[in-house]
Write a protein that holds these residues in place. Sequence first.
Motif, PDB file in Angstrom:
ATOM      1  N   UNK A  55       0.805  10.533  -1.330  1.00 13.16           N
ATOM      2  CA  UNK A  55       1.247  11.087  -0.191  1.00 13.16           C
ATOM      3  C   UNK A  55       2.621  10.828  -0.096  1.00 13.16           C
ATOM      4  N   UNK A  56       3.247  11.932   0.279  1.00 11.10           N
ATOM      5  CA  UNK A  56       4.934  11.923   0.487  1.00 11.10           C
ATOM      6  C   UNK A  56       5.389  11.147   1.709  1.00 11.10           C
ATOM      7  N   UNK A  57       6.739  10.834   1.393  1.00 12.55           N
ATOM      8  CA  UNK A  57       7.212   9.854   2.428  1.00 12.55           C
ATOM      9  C   UNK A  57       7.278  10.658   3.816  1.00 12.55           C
ATOM     10  N   UNK A  58       7.327  11.804   3.908  1.00 11.20           N
ATOM     11  CA  UNK A  58       7.502  12.379   5.280  1.00 11.20           C
ATOM     12  C   UNK A  58       5.965  12.497   5.967  1.00 11.20           C
ATOM     13  N   UNK A  59       4.892  12.127   5.215  1.00 14.56           N
ATOM     14  CA  UNK A  59       3.678  12.324   5.850  1.00 14.56           C
ATOM     15  C   UNK A  59       3.044  10.730   5.951  1.00 14.56           C
ATOM     16  N   UNK A  60       3.985   9.673   5.750  1.00 12.97           N
ATOM     17  CA  UNK A  60       3.527   8.347   6.274  1.00 12.97           C
ATOM     18  C   UNK A  60       4.338   7.876   7.637  1.00 12.97           C
ATOM     19  N   UNK A  61       3.586   7.526   8.362  1.00 10.99           N
ATOM     20  CA  UNK A  61       3.920   7.223   9.913  1.00 10.99           C
ATOM     21  C   UNK A  61       3.490   5.569   9.999  1.00 10.99           C
ATOM     22  N   UNK A  62       4.650   4.928  10.305  1.00  5.89           N
ATOM     23  CA  UNK A  62       4.489   3.442  10.594  1.00  5.89           C
ATOM     24  C   UNK A  62       4.979   2.998  11.981  1.00  5.89           C
ATOM     25  N   UNK A  63       4.156   1.765  12.292  1.00  9.35           N
ATOM     26  CA  UNK A  63       4.653   1.109  13.590  1.00  9.35           C
ATOM     27  C   UNK A  63       4.975  -0.379  13.224  1.00  9.35           C
ATOM     28  N   UNK A  64       5.895  -0.775  13.559  1.00 14.13           N
ATOM     29  CA  UNK A  64       6.459  -2.245  13.475  1.00 14.13           C
ATOM     30  C   UNK A  64       6.781  -2.712  14.703  1.00 14.13           C
ATOM     31  N   UNK A  65       6.804  -4.001  14.643  1.00 13.07           N
ATOM     32  CA  UNK A  65       7.073  -4.958  16.070  1.00 13.07           C
ATOM     33  C   UNK A  65       8.431  -4.782  16.468  1.00 13.07           C
ATOM     34  N   UNK A  66       9.649  -4.876  15.694  1.00 13.27           N
ATOM     35  CA  UNK A  66      11.063  -4.738  15.746  1.00 13.27           C
ATOM     36  C   UNK A  66      11.837  -3.702  15.382  1.00 13.27           C
ATOM     37  N   UNK A  67      13.039  -3.508  15.765  1.00 18.76           N
ATOM     38  CA  UNK A  67      13.805  -2.501  15.344  1.00 18.76           C
ATOM     39  C   UNK A  67      14.577  -2.726  14.130  1.00 18.76           C
ATOM     40  N   UNK A  68      14.692  -4.207  13.875  1.00 16.35           N
ATOM     41  CA  UNK A  68      15.038  -4.566  12.702  1.00 16.35           C
ATOM     42  C   UNK A  68      14.280  -4.214  11.494  1.00 16.35           C
ATOM     43  N   UNK A  69      12.644  -4.519  11.598  1.00 16.50           N
ATOM     44  CA  UNK A  69      11.954  -4.002  10.584  1.00 16.50           C
ATOM     45  C   UNK A  69      11.887  -2.376  10.590  1.00 16.50           C
ATOM     46  N   UNK A  70      12.128  -1.656  11.633  1.00 15.87           N
ATOM     47  CA  UNK A  70      12.058  -0.145  11.589  1.00 15.87           C
ATOM     48  C   UNK A  70      13.254   0.321  10.584  1.00 15.87           C
ATOM     49  N   UNK A  71      14.385  -0.417  10.898  1.00 16.84           N
ATOM     50  CA  UNK A  71      15.579   0.021  10.185  1.00 16.84           C
ATOM     51  C   UNK A  71      15.373  -0.151   8.783  1.00 16.84           C
ATOM     52  N   UNK A  72      14.631  -1.399   8.244  1.00 14.09           N
ATOM     53  CA  UNK A  72      14.407  -1.578   6.964  1.00 14.09           C
ATOM     54  C   UNK A  72      13.606  -0.292   6.202  1.00 14.09           C
ATOM     55  N   UNK A  80       0.793  -1.195   0.105  1.00  8.63           N
ATOM     56  CA  UNK A  80       0.186  -0.055  -0.067  1.00  8.63           C
ATOM     57  C   UNK A  80       0.996   1.375   0.085  1.00  8.63           C
ATOM     58  N   UNK A  81       1.777   1.316   0.899  1.00 10.81           N
ATOM     59  CA  UNK A  81       2.703   2.465   0.796  1.00 10.81           C
ATOM     60  C   UNK A  81       3.447   2.720  -0.172  1.00 10.81           C
ATOM     61  N   UNK A  82       4.072   1.783  -0.689  1.00 10.27           N
ATOM     62  CA  UNK A  82       4.994   1.637  -2.051  1.00 10.27           C
ATOM     63  C   UNK A  82       4.112   2.314  -3.030  1.00 10.27           C
ATOM     64  N   UNK A  83       2.886   1.719  -3.362  1.00 10.26           N
ATOM     65  CA  UNK A  83       1.969   2.188  -4.325  1.00 10.26           C
ATOM     66  C   UNK A  83       1.436   3.689  -4.348  1.00 10.26           C
ATOM     67  N   UNK A  84       0.951   4.052  -3.013  1.00 14.38           N
ATOM     68  CA  UNK A  84       0.496   5.300  -2.989  1.00 14.38           C
ATOM     69  C   UNK A  84       1.431   6.543  -2.873  1.00 14.38           C
ATOM     70  N   UNK A  85       2.769   6.109  -2.488  1.00 17.92           N
ATOM     71  CA  UNK A  85       3.946   7.017  -2.638  1.00 17.92           C
ATOM     72  C   UNK A  85       4.391   7.190  -4.146  1.00 17.92           C
ATOM     73  N   UNK A  86       4.460   6.089  -4.523  1.00 18.42           N
ATOM     74  CA  UNK A  86       4.696   5.948  -6.043  1.00 18.42           C
ATOM     75  C   UNK A  86       3.718   6.866  -6.868  1.00 18.42           C
ATOM     76  N   UNK A  87       2.537   6.873  -6.691  1.00 15.77           N
ATOM     77  CA  UNK A  87       1.835   7.674  -7.300  1.00 15.77           C
ATOM     78  C   UNK A  87       1.457   9.266  -6.781  1.00 15.77           C
TER      79      UNK A  87
END
Length: 298
Positions: free
Chosen positions: A39-56, A29-36
Amino acid sequence: MTGSKELKDGSSENAPLVFIGGGNMAAALITGCVAKRFVEKDRVVISVRTEKSAEKWRQKGYVNVFTNTLEMLEKYPTAIYIICVKPQIFNEVVSSWPVNSRPKFIVSVMAGVPLPTLSAKLPFVSGNTTIIRMMPSVASSIGAAATTMCYEKNDKIENQDTYIKYAREFAECIGTVEIIPERCFNPAMAIGASSPAWTFMYIESLADGAVAQGLGRAEAKRIAAQAVLGAAQMLLNSESGFDIEKQHFGWLKDQVCSPGGTTIEGVRALEKHGFRSAVIEAVSAASKKADDMAKTAK
């Protein structure tokens, strides 16, 4: 589309998209809506479960990434919230949400969690909250999803039409969208979101069949994928002479099947092995699984 999409809800707020969950579906979803540029990347906020995922995510240029959902939600008390987690951890999401929160707009991208359950499980949701169920597919990442969407119309909810319009535009930026009654959501989800996996299996099987007859693997994969893409485009593009609203798919199938030819021989083999019945059963099984999940989610 140029620039981020503004949500004008009376306050002219350019609301961020807050994704609760950063797995495969959220990524698509994020890849698609940013590509179009919805929304810009700085307006996307994401919560993940691990620091490894966050770093990706950070390596991809997303700076607003959290490993603590409560912290994220407290920092963004006003936003468009997109719940994009497996239904099994929905209760965990609920417990991570500030109890004094009064969100105006929530989009659920969860299988098997109907609107009444969402309202009941989110006790902080007020009578002025618009909740929308949406189910896209992995093809969101390339703007080719077939998204299913439903909601409960309530004229008493302030600015609900604005939120519904925004949700529809969000879905349209990643593909197509069908707005349907919730009672039809699960079968629609099965053919829109689950079927790409089955289609990949079909294309793989086509390629395997050709490889078994001596064709190279790379060529077989490219030919099979393009053949399926072309067939779908003929159904959707009226220039093929086909009207998807009025004509039966069998009309196009019959155009390919010459008497005594190779194609009708293949059709005979597919019918002998229950091809169409297997597909129907797959849709029924996926839909029924969602029904069962809805019962356990209450």
